[in-house]
Design an enzyme around this catalytic site. Structure first.
Site, PDB file in Angstrom:
ATOM      1  N   GLU A 103       0.883  -1.173   0.000  1.00 53.20           N
ATOM      2  CA  GLU A 103       0.000   0.000   0.000  1.00 53.20           C
ATOM      3  C   GLU A 103       0.913   1.214   0.000  1.00 53.20           C
ATOM      4  OE1 GLU A 103      -3.127  -0.056  -0.311  1.00 53.20           O
ATOM      5  OE2 GLU A 103      -3.549  -2.151   0.101  1.00 53.20           O
ATOM      6  N   CYS A 129      -2.597   9.330   2.199  1.00 59.72           N
ATOM      7  CA  CYS A 129      -2.226   8.631   0.964  1.00 59.72           C
ATOM      8  C   CYS A 129      -3.323   8.794  -0.085  1.00 59.72           C
ATOM      9  CB  CYS A 129      -1.962   7.159   1.239  1.00 59.72           C
ATOM     10  SG  CYS A 129      -3.307   6.321   2.083  1.00 59.72           S
TER      11      CYS A 129
END
Ligand code: NDP
Length: 497
Positions: free
Chosen positions: A245, A279
């Site tokens: 990720e 993010c």
């Protein structure tokens, strides 16, 4: 021996990692720093704990995970305060983050048995004498490496999936947020005191690297793309599978029939929550010409009301401030205009909201992850151009679309793992949706069914339940039987449609 302390920069003194608040320098706490040997020992202990945890079965694990969930809910204020102290983020943001983590824990606990448990598959005619069975077996020990920006939800996502699937977890929190990480481990131990099913190992990046080489059976990494490559290289040495990720440069597209006030509100939230250190934060906005001026006006008005030091917390990692400053300066040097904030907005440890327009596509502010409370807004002719520009990035994590008639069609065309239509970031709060990216944003998924399967190996079993009518897998088959098999295949699959 006392090292010089810089607010927010963790230090290791005499084998102890000390974590401080990025704005005030107040100590958030201290934890023992792990050596390579400590990491290996933790994985060894986890291997034994995993066997015990697996024996609890889905129902036993569900009961413990739900008790952990409820404990976190009861102590949510404590967790939020600790997170706020360690990262500098506003208490309300930390609380909302904890809520998302609770959602994932709850979902994984409730659904692991259905998603991963044994099931019989449908009969296949050519091998009808065999029944097929599928189940998903845990890897054993999963290593989780987490970032500092969302120190609750980013690790709790993979930890929930891994634990619900029957693995033990060794967790390496970011060196910037070890205390939140330790809190998660300590509270889990309150509901699972028998064995170290969830452990933390603390330290700098080398501890993460040691975890990759420790014999863990699977790694879940959340962090920057650059570190992801190092993690993969370390994992490659022993063919350890890894879910990545990584970073993002998410875009919002605003179409002509969008609710402009709602789009502006969402762009400001999506871009500036957690001071832009998200993010899946919105970093680029593409608006079609008819709504562009109004959108810029409303975004500037809303972002201009945010108070630095209140809604906009400090930049958690001091060296990120230089990157944010460089991106803003590069955008302005290349012809972009600051309609809010600008170079002066950077006043360490804070960066005030900054909105940039007319920023050229080759600027770092458009191309690289800024990770600060900045937004670029670009005027486009139509949704096609918006999609083309939004997709012109090496990243592909999330995104957002505002509009009515074509919004879902546009969402499908975005090259990313997730898209929110008429909102932002929503997908991270839904336990049943997978989360993850494409390209430099990584691969594999956490959350939802895919996130559970990420932490288990599919195991296929066939069981003979009778004599073979069409025996193919034996040297004793006769030419007549092979002819029969061909006949059956023609009958079953030989038609044109
Ligand atoms: P980093 O990549 O710097 O660090 C992530 C973790 O990896 C930290 O625990 C770090 O430890 C550890 N680490 C550092 N070096 C190594 C190594 N060689 N081997 C193994 N582990 C190592 O990321 P940040 O913590 O700065 O987090 C911000 C980044 O994370 C942003 O790019 C953001 O977009 C991304 N992110 C992605 C998310 C997603 O779900 N896709 C969610 C949240 C953030 P230490 O801190 O001790 O150096």
């Amino acid at each position: 021996m006392t090292a010089t302390r810089v607010p927010g920069v963790p230090v290791i003194e005499d084998g102890v990692l000390i974590s401080t608040n990025p704005a005030t320098g107040d100590e958030a706490g201290r934890v023992p720093a792990a050596s390579d040997l400590d990491v290996n020992a933790a994985v060894e202990k986890a291997r034994d704990a995993a066997l015990w945890w697996q024996r609890l079965g889905y129902d036993g694990r569900k009961e413990r995970l739900l008790r952990w969930r409820s404990l976190i809910v009861r102590r949510i204020e404590e967790l939020a305060q600790l997170t706020s102290l360690e990262t500098g983020k506003p208490d309300a943001d930390a609380t909302v983050e904890a809520v998302a983590a609770i959602e994932h824990l709850d979902w994984a606990a409730h659904h692991a048995k259905r998603v991963l448990g044994p099931r019989k598959t449908r009969t296949r005619l050519l091998v009808a004498e065999h029944s097929g069975h599928l189940e998903y077996q845990p890897y054993g020990v999963v290593g989780v490496i987490g970032p500092w920006n969302y120190p609750i939800v980013t690790p709790v996502g993979p930890i929930s999936g891994a634990l619900a699937a029957g693995n033990a977890v060794v967790f390496k929190p970011s060196e910037y947020t070890p205390i939140v990480g330790q809190w998660l481990v300590d509270t889990f131990a309150e509901v699972v005191p028998e064995k170290p099913v969830l452990q933390a190992v603390h330290g700098l990046g080398d501890v993460g690297a040691a975890l990759c080489r420790s014999g863990a059976d699977k790694m879940a990494f959340t962090g920057s793309t650059a570190t992801a490559k190092k993690v993969m290289a370390a994992c490659a040495e022993n063919l350890v599978p890894v879910v990545i990720e990584a970073g993002g440069k998410d875009a919002m597209i605003v179409d002509a029939d969008a609710d402009i006030a709602a789009a502006a509100e969402a762009a400001v939230w999506g871009g500036m929550t957690n001071a832009g250190q998200t993010c899946i934060g919105i970093e680029r906005v593409y608006a079609v010409a008819p709504v562009y001026d109004q959108l810029v006006k409303e975004i500037v008005a809303k972002a201009g009301k945010l108070r630095t030091g209140e809604e906009i917390g400090p930049i958690t990692m001091p060296r990120q401030i230089d990157i944010i400053r460089e991106h803003i300066d590069d955008a302005l040097a290349k012809g972009g205009k600051a309609v809010l904030g600008g170079s002066d907005a950077v006043r360490p440890p804070y960066v005030s909201p900054t909105v940039l327009v007319d920023v050229p596509a080759d600027s770092t502010e458009i191309r690289d992850e800024t990770f600060g409370p900045t937004l670029t807004i670009t005027k486009v002719a139509d949704a096609d151009e918006a999609v083309r520009l939004a997709n012109d990035t090496k990243y592909g994590l999330g995104g957002a679309v505002f509009g009515k008639k074509n919004a879902i069609r546009i969402a499908r065309r975005l090259r990313s793992g997730m898209v929110a239509v008429n909102s932002t970031l929503t997908f991270v709060g839904m336990g049943n949706l997978p989360f993850g990216g494409v390209g430099d944003s990584g691969f594999g998924r956490i959350h939802g069914e895919d996130g559970l399967r990420e932490f288990a190996r599919p195991k296929a079993i066939t069981v003979r339940r009778g004599r073979s009518l069409l025996p193919s897998t034996t040297f004793e088959r006769t030419p007549a039987q092979v002819a029969q098999i061909v006949k059956a295949v023609r009958l079953l699959y030989g038609r044109r449609s």
